[in-house]
Design an enzyme around this catalytic site. Structure first.
Site, PDB file in Angstrom:
ATOM      1  N   CYS A 116     -66.502  -3.757   9.284  1.00 19.37           N
ATOM      2  CA  CYS A 116     -67.943  -3.138   8.996  1.00 19.37           C
ATOM      3  C   CYS A 116     -69.165  -4.126   9.535  1.00 19.37           C
ATOM      4  CB  CYS A 116     -67.938  -2.746   7.597  1.00 19.37           C
ATOM      5  SG  CYS A 116     -68.170  -4.278   6.551  1.00 19.37           S
ATOM      6  N   GLU A 153     -24.485 -18.860 -11.490  1.00 17.66           N
ATOM      7  CA  GLU A 153     -23.541 -17.896 -10.720  1.00 17.66           C
ATOM      8  C   GLU A 153     -24.194 -17.596  -9.322  1.00 17.66           C
ATOM      9  OE1 GLU A 153     -23.263 -15.392 -14.241  1.00 17.66           O
ATOM     10  OE2 GLU A 153     -24.147 -13.877 -13.121  1.00 17.66           O
ATOM     11  N   LYS A 165     -33.631 -19.336  -5.674  1.00 18.65           N
ATOM     12  CA  LYS A 165     -33.249 -18.840  -4.552  1.00 18.65           C
ATOM     13  C   LYS A 165     -32.913 -19.801  -3.202  1.00 18.65           C
ATOM     14  CE  LYS A 165     -34.672 -15.051  -3.502  1.00 18.65           C
ATOM     15  NZ  LYS A 165     -35.227 -13.762  -3.606  1.00 18.65           N
ATOM     16  N   ASP A 208     -26.506 -10.355  -3.361  1.00 13.12           N
ATOM     17  CA  ASP A 208     -27.522  -9.414  -2.588  1.00 13.12           C
ATOM     18  C   ASP A 208     -27.147  -8.160  -2.455  1.00 13.12           C
ATOM     19  OD1 ASP A 208     -29.469 -10.040   0.590  1.00 13.12           O
ATOM     20  OD2 ASP A 208     -30.000  -8.718  -1.291  1.00 13.12           O
ATOM     21  N   ARG A 266     -30.926   0.888 -10.584  1.00 14.80           N
ATOM     22  CA  ARG A 266     -31.942   0.163 -11.664  1.00 14.80           C
ATOM     23  C   ARG A 266     -33.416   1.131 -11.699  1.00 14.80           C
ATOM     24  NH1 ARG A 266     -35.899  -3.597 -10.602  1.00 14.80           N
ATOM     25  NH2 ARG A 266     -36.432  -4.535 -12.571  1.00 14.80           N
ATOM     26  N   ASP A 290       0.783  -1.072  -0.003  1.00 17.07           N
ATOM     27  CA  ASP A 290       0.032   0.039   0.052  1.00 17.07           C
ATOM     28  C   ASP A 290       1.015   1.047   0.063  1.00 17.07           C
ATOM     29  OD1 ASP A 290      -1.932  -1.683   0.248  1.00 17.07           O
ATOM     30  OD2 ASP A 290      -2.822  -1.095   2.122  1.00 17.07           O
ATOM     31  N   CYS A 297     -67.018  -0.799   3.409  1.00 14.15           N
ATOM     32  CA  CYS A 297     -66.252  -1.429   4.289  1.00 14.15           C
ATOM     33  C   CYS A 297     -65.225  -0.381   4.738  1.00 14.15           C
ATOM     34  CB  CYS A 297     -65.668  -2.589   4.241  1.00 14.15           C
ATOM     35  SG  CYS A 297     -64.725  -3.325   5.518  1.00 14.15           S
ATOM     36  N   SER A 340     -36.142  -7.882 -14.176  1.00 16.50           N
ATOM     37  CA  SER A 340     -35.731  -8.760 -13.030  1.00 16.50           C
ATOM     38  C   SER A 340     -35.857 -10.251 -13.326  1.00 16.50           C
ATOM     39  CB  SER A 340     -36.773  -8.274 -11.845  1.00 16.50           C
ATOM     40  OG  SER A 340     -38.185  -8.540 -12.035  1.00 16.50           O
ATOM     41  N   LEU A 341     -35.780 -11.199 -12.307  1.00 18.52           N
ATOM     42  CA  LEU A 341     -35.909 -12.315 -12.588  1.00 18.52           C
ATOM     43  C   LEU A 341     -36.585 -12.960 -12.003  1.00 18.52           C
ATOM     44  CD1 LEU A 341     -31.917 -12.978 -11.669  1.00 18.52           C
ATOM     45  CD2 LEU A 341     -33.082 -13.330 -13.772  1.00 18.52           C
ATOM     46  N   GLU A 346     -23.831  -5.324  -9.813  1.00 13.47           N
ATOM     47  CA  GLU A 346     -24.351  -5.426  -8.391  1.00 13.47           C
ATOM     48  C   GLU A 346     -23.331  -4.669  -7.739  1.00 13.47           C
ATOM     49  OE1 GLU A 346     -27.205  -6.731  -8.776  1.00 13.47           O
ATOM     50  OE2 GLU A 346     -27.981  -7.052  -6.774  1.00 13.47           O
ATOM     51  N   CYS A 362     -67.257  -9.118   9.278  1.00 12.26           N
ATOM     52  CA  CYS A 362     -66.210  -8.268   9.100  1.00 12.26           C
ATOM     53  C   CYS A 362     -65.637  -7.384  10.354  1.00 12.26           C
ATOM     54  CB  CYS A 362     -66.197  -7.600   7.822  1.00 12.26           C
ATOM     55  SG  CYS A 362     -65.028  -6.372   7.519  1.00 12.26           S
ATOM     56  N   TYR A 402       2.264   2.164  -3.270  1.00  9.16           N
ATOM     57  CA  TYR A 402       1.111   2.731  -4.317  1.00  9.16           C
ATOM     58  C   TYR A 402       0.741   4.054  -3.946  1.00  9.16           C
ATOM     59  CZ  TYR A 402      -3.472   2.876  -6.566  1.00  9.16           C
ATOM     60  OH  TYR A 402      -4.624   3.394  -7.345  1.00  9.16           O
ATOM     61  N   ASP A 403       0.737   4.405  -2.583  1.00  9.28           N
ATOM     62  CA  ASP A 403       0.500   5.671  -2.124  1.00  9.28           C
ATOM     63  C   ASP A 403       1.677   6.537  -2.657  1.00  9.28           C
ATOM     64  OD1 ASP A 403      -0.946   4.694   1.134  1.00  9.28           O
ATOM     65  OD2 ASP A 403      -1.781   4.949  -0.906  1.00  9.28           O
ATOM     66  N   TYR A 417     -22.132  -8.554 -14.589  1.00 10.47           N
ATOM     67  CA  TYR A 417     -22.311 -10.070 -14.982  1.00 10.47           C
ATOM     68  C   TYR A 417     -23.312 -10.005 -16.294  1.00 10.47           C
ATOM     69  CZ  TYR A 417     -26.444  -8.480 -12.132  1.00 10.47           C
ATOM     70  OH  TYR A 417     -27.478  -7.793 -11.482  1.00 10.47           O
ATOM     71  N   LYS A 436     -28.487 -19.178 -16.035  1.00  8.34           N
ATOM     72  CA  LYS A 436     -28.657 -18.351 -17.318  1.00  8.34           C
ATOM     73  C   LYS A 436     -28.444 -19.382 -18.519  1.00  8.34           C
ATOM     74  CE  LYS A 436     -27.117 -14.204 -15.008  1.00  8.34           C
ATOM     75  NZ  LYS A 436     -26.075 -13.205 -15.087  1.00  8.34           N
ATOM     76  N   CYS A 457     -64.721  -9.958   2.814  1.00 11.30           N
ATOM     77  CA  CYS A 457     -65.804  -8.993   3.129  1.00 11.30           C
ATOM     78  C   CYS A 457     -66.463  -8.313   1.872  1.00 11.30           C
ATOM     79  CB  CYS A 457     -65.209  -7.860   3.923  1.00 11.30           C
ATOM     80  SG  CYS A 457     -66.447  -6.563   4.036  1.00 11.30           S
ATOM     81  N   LYS A 485     -26.457 -15.251  -6.976  1.00 15.16           N
ATOM     82  CA  LYS A 485     -27.314 -14.151  -6.908  1.00 15.16           C
ATOM     83  C   LYS A 485     -26.907 -13.069  -5.915  1.00 15.16           C
ATOM     84  CE  LYS A 485     -31.912 -12.952  -6.972  1.00 15.16           C
ATOM     85  NZ  LYS A 485     -31.884 -11.642  -6.289  1.00 15.16           N
TER      86      LYS A 485
HETATM   87  S1  IVH Z   1     -28.966 -11.285 -14.158  1.00 16.07           S
HETATM   88  C1  IVH Z   1     -32.249  -9.790 -16.844  1.00 16.07           C
HETATM   89  N1  IVH Z   1     -27.074 -12.274 -12.190  1.00 16.07           N
HETATM   90  O1  IVH Z   1     -31.131 -10.104  -8.956  1.00 16.07           O
HETATM   91  C2  IVH Z   1     -31.371 -10.980 -16.205  1.00 16.07           C
HETATM   92  N2  IVH Z   1     -28.964 -10.744 -11.690  1.00 16.07           N
HETATM   93  O2  IVH Z   1     -34.389  -9.713  -9.622  1.00 16.07           O
HETATM   94  C3  IVH Z   1     -30.648  -9.843 -15.271  1.00 16.07           C
HETATM   95  N3  IVH Z   1     -28.831 -10.100  -9.326  1.00 16.07           N
HETATM   96  O3  IVH Z   1     -32.265  -7.139  -9.812  1.00 16.07           O
HETATM   97  C4  IVH Z   1     -30.090 -10.315 -14.060  1.00 16.07           C
HETATM   98  N4  IVH Z   1     -26.974 -11.194  -9.150  1.00 16.07           N
HETATM   99  O4  IVH Z   1     -29.750  -7.233  -9.981  1.00 16.07           O
HETATM  100  C5  IVH Z   1     -28.394 -11.591 -12.528  1.00 16.07           C
HETATM  101  N5  IVH Z   1     -25.495 -12.816 -10.883  1.00 16.07           N
HETATM  102  C6  IVH Z   1     -26.448 -12.246 -11.053  1.00 16.07           C
HETATM  103  C7  IVH Z   1     -27.352 -11.453 -10.028  1.00 16.07           C
HETATM  104  C8  IVH Z   1     -28.431 -10.687 -10.477  1.00 16.07           C
HETATM  105  C9  IVH Z   1     -27.892 -10.639  -8.365  1.00 16.07           C
HETATM  106  C10 IVH Z   1     -29.746  -9.235  -9.231  1.00 16.07           C
HETATM  107  C11 IVH Z   1     -30.308  -8.315 -10.221  1.00 16.07           C
HETATM  108  C12 IVH Z   1     -31.906  -8.341 -10.106  1.00 16.07           C
HETATM  109  C13 IVH Z   1     -32.095  -9.311  -9.128  1.00 16.07           C
HETATM  110  C14 IVH Z   1     -33.125 -10.378  -9.621  1.00 16.07           C
END
Ligand code: IVH
Length: 678
Positions: free
Chosen positions: A415, A115, A318, A119, A138, A34, A434, A83-84, A177, A412, A37-38, A229, A294, A428, A117
């Protein structure tokens, strides 16, 4: 040092620093200390201070800008960020695999990249001519907020693409991400606590919060990391044919790519990988909540296409959600805006994955019976992502006397109307009167993505109904401040604020209004599509099932739900009353039909406009198919310059891009048949 010499040394230093940053931040393979580098960094900075003319935007010294923003600009993504589709069961993965094989199994070899996912916070980053030139959250999937200045501060994001192994494209939009490593997150939280601040709930919140700082200097202090990704758009075509090659290309461009992806070709192999990830989940230094599967072959992906929410070629397998044990203190029945009565367990508060939970849904009467949950029971509760916590199961306790079984009320709780059974649901039927349902509808209509009524929260909505100030939806728009003042909790300011909030919101955009009505099956995306297609509320209302199905993404089931909603006599009466002067629909581009005349042209807006607001100009242009982008480049077709235009104007002149003033814009739009209604 002479300028020539300085220039040479600066180039050497930048190359050296870039190389080490790449080794350290992107590849996790530091090769110098480091301190060294600095030292190099300081040398570069000092040379640049002595020769400010030699500073370049991609210099490692230029990551942190000095200025704070007052707000984030909205920008359109290069391609929708979908989204997925997701599920934690193997059966769902089998179904996904079956669909894929059926669709493309004859054409290509079906294998998948699996791969983790991640968070974190999803974002788009854009490189133009190899230079980092855009970054956006996003947002709603089509547009997000420009967070370029903040993303520049993330050391794992290269300011310039490498091009020694593979030519860098002139335009590259990527998806990735932003995460915070867990050890860094814990340190950051210790610091928060030391400074008497509230700690972050989890690394994702900490990362997302850091990205949304208006002052990039604050973002720079947070230890953020990134994984890329996916390619959203690229030009020229880099000739990659599979996801696996995409990952390789990204690495060659010097971008940070996760090293856990694997290539597999069967559901068994996917399940093995998933299990391995579940087992190692707690050993890796960032949070993951599943495995993304994928389809590897990019041409086959094209064949499969997407729905309005998610691609058909990918699936999120998941992880089983996080669970905790607590005790049920009470079970009560709660009535929602659709009239469905949900049994809710009130529990001893328990922390699940960083969030304190004290209520959990028991879904419906069959679920309560099946799980046999009673007051006083020990239960396992789970919280999955942002959804409402749910009671998973009862934990039997030997020799303990239990309370009586929970009975759904007959009438209910709000109401008093006798409840009816509809499948597994208890409902209801007093839809229009109501109070609980009405309060639910008011809350929904006023919510952020609907009319966004300022001053109208959940408690206020309930109060309005309880005190009889609003007996049906249209009365919300007749509220007077004097009426409110009689009630506890309202002072002059809050009463006037609410009335003003309602007044402002009553001039509404069509898509928001449609969403706010709570039409079954109509979420934000569908509401937007309906608005674009039909242009007016009356046209949506009058559309039959066939006409509705002309809107891409609307199928027979949705069409039936929509016509059913409008056909209901009580609903019709309310809508008539709303449209009778209480609510007016804005003639904005959201309601305008897209014409193709400006299709694909890129516009940049700068300076103040008088006849239109910036937002209106943007919407009108987009309604005609144009793109409005944040910065001027060779690809820009027009720059619209209002009064006191900024550096974008100068740049446009430099690049010889056509410049329009406001009248020119209005003329152009009018000549292309855009309905201006100024
Ligand atoms: S692919 C159209 N790959 O998970 C396909 N998404 O609802 C694009 N996420 O908002 C998504 N890791 O941001 C992909 N290895 C990964 C991911 C990933 C996290 C997120 C993505 C998306 C959410 C799924």
């Amino acid at each position: 040092m002479k300028r020539k010499e300085a220039e040479k040394r600066i180039a050497e230093l930048r190359a050296e620093l870039d190389k080490h940053a790449h080794l350290y931040y992107v590849l996790d393979q530091p090769s110098i200390s480091d301190e060294r580098y600095d030292e190099l960094y300081r040398e570069l900075r000092d040379l640049e201070t002595a020769h400010p003319g030699l500073i370049a935007p991609d210099s490692p010294t230029q990551r942190v800008g000095g200025e704070s923003l007052s707000a984030f600009e909205t920008v359109e993504h290069a391609a929708p960020m979908l989204s997925l589709d997701s599920d934690p069961s193997r059966a769902a993965v089998e179904k996904f695999d079956e669909r894929v094989r059926k669709a493309v199994g004859d054409t290509v070899r079906v294998d998948y990249v699996v791969e983790p996912k991640l968070d974190g916070a999803s974002l788009e980053i854009v490189y133009r001519d190899g230079l980092l030139s855009g970054a956006a959250t996003r947002g709603d999937g089509r547009r997000g907020e420009s967070i370029l200045e903040n993303v520049r501060t993330i050391p794992a994001v290269p300011l310039r693409l490498r091009s020694d192994e593979r030519a860098s494209p002139s335009f590259l939009a990527l998806r990735g991400e932003v995460i915070m490593q867990i050890d860094a997150f814990e340190k950051a939280n210790e610091r928060q606590i030391e400074q008497g601040k509230v700690p972050y709930a989890n690394p994702r919140n900490a990362a997302a919060g850091a990205l949304r700082q208006l002052d990039p200097r604050l973002t720079a202090k947070r230890p953020l990391d990134i994984y890329l990704y996916d390619i959203l758009a690229v030009d020229p075509d880099p000739g990659v044919e599979s996801q696996w090659e995409v990952l390789t290309a990204l690495r060659e461009w010097g971008l940070r790519v996760n090293d856990l992806p694997r290539l597999v070709d069967s559901v068994d192999a996917i399940a093995d990988y998933h299990q391995r990830m579940v087992d190692t989940r707690d050993d890796i230094n960032y949070e993951i909540d599943g495995v993304v599967i994928k389809l590897n072959d990019l041409a086959a992906r094209e064949l499969m296409g997407t729905t309005s929410h998610h691609p058909r070629w990918a699936f999120a397998f998941k992880f089983p959600p996080r669970k905790e044990v607590t005790r049920v203190l009470e079970i009560m029945a709660s009535v929602g805006r659709t009239g469905v009565v949900t049994p809710v367990a009130l529990m001893r508060p328990v922390e699940i994955g960083g969030v304190t939970v004290s209520r959990a849904t028991l879904h419906n009467r069959e679920e309560v019976e099946r799980k046999d949950i009673r007051k006083g029971d020990r239960v396992r509760v789970q919280r999955a992502g942002d959804v409402i916590p749910q009671v998973v199961e009862r934990i039997p306790e030997k020799g303990k006397r239990r309370a009586k079984r929970f009975q759904m009320p007959v009438n209910c709780p709000s109401c008093g109307t006798p409840l009816i059974e509809r499948g597994p649901f208890t409902v209801c039927p007093n839809t229009l009167e109501c109070p609980a349902q009405l309060a639910g509808r008011i809350i929904h209509l006023g919510s952020r993505h609907a009319l966004d009524i300022e001053g109208l929260g959940e408690e206020t909505a309930k109060l309005l109904v309880e005190k009889g100030l609003v007996r049906h939806l249209p009365e919300l728009f007749e509220l007077q401040a004097e009426q409110l003042l009689e009630f506890e909790g309202f002072g002059e300011i809050s009463a006037n604020g609410l009335v003003e909030g309602v007044r402002k919101a009553s001039h509404a955009e069509l898509d928001r209004f449609l969403f706010g009505l709570g039409i079954p099956e109509v979420g934000r995306t569908v509401a937007r599509d309906l608005a674009r297609h039909f242009r007016s509320f009356e046209a949506v209302r009058a559309a039959d099932e066939e006409a509705l199905q002309e809107v891409p993404g609307i199928g027979p089931k949705m069409a039936e739900a929509i016509t059913g909603f409008f056909a209901e006599p009580g609903t019709a009466e309310i809508l008539d009353a709303l449209m009778d002067g209480r609510v007016s629909i804005k003639a904005t581009a959201a309601a305008a039909a897209p014409t193709i005349e400006l299709e694909g042209l890129k516009f940049v807006l700068t300076g103040g406009l008088e006849r239109l607001t910036r937002g209106q100009a943007k919407e009108l242009l987009e309604s005609a198919g144009a793109k409005v982008v944040g910065s001027v480049s060779k690809k820009t077709d027009y720059v619209v310059a209002g009064s006191d235009p900024g550096s974008k104007y100068t740049k446009a002149v430099e690049l010889g891009i056509e410049i329009l003033d406001e009248d020119g814009l209005v003329e152009l739009l009018a000549s292309r048949g855009v309905d201006l209604r100024l």
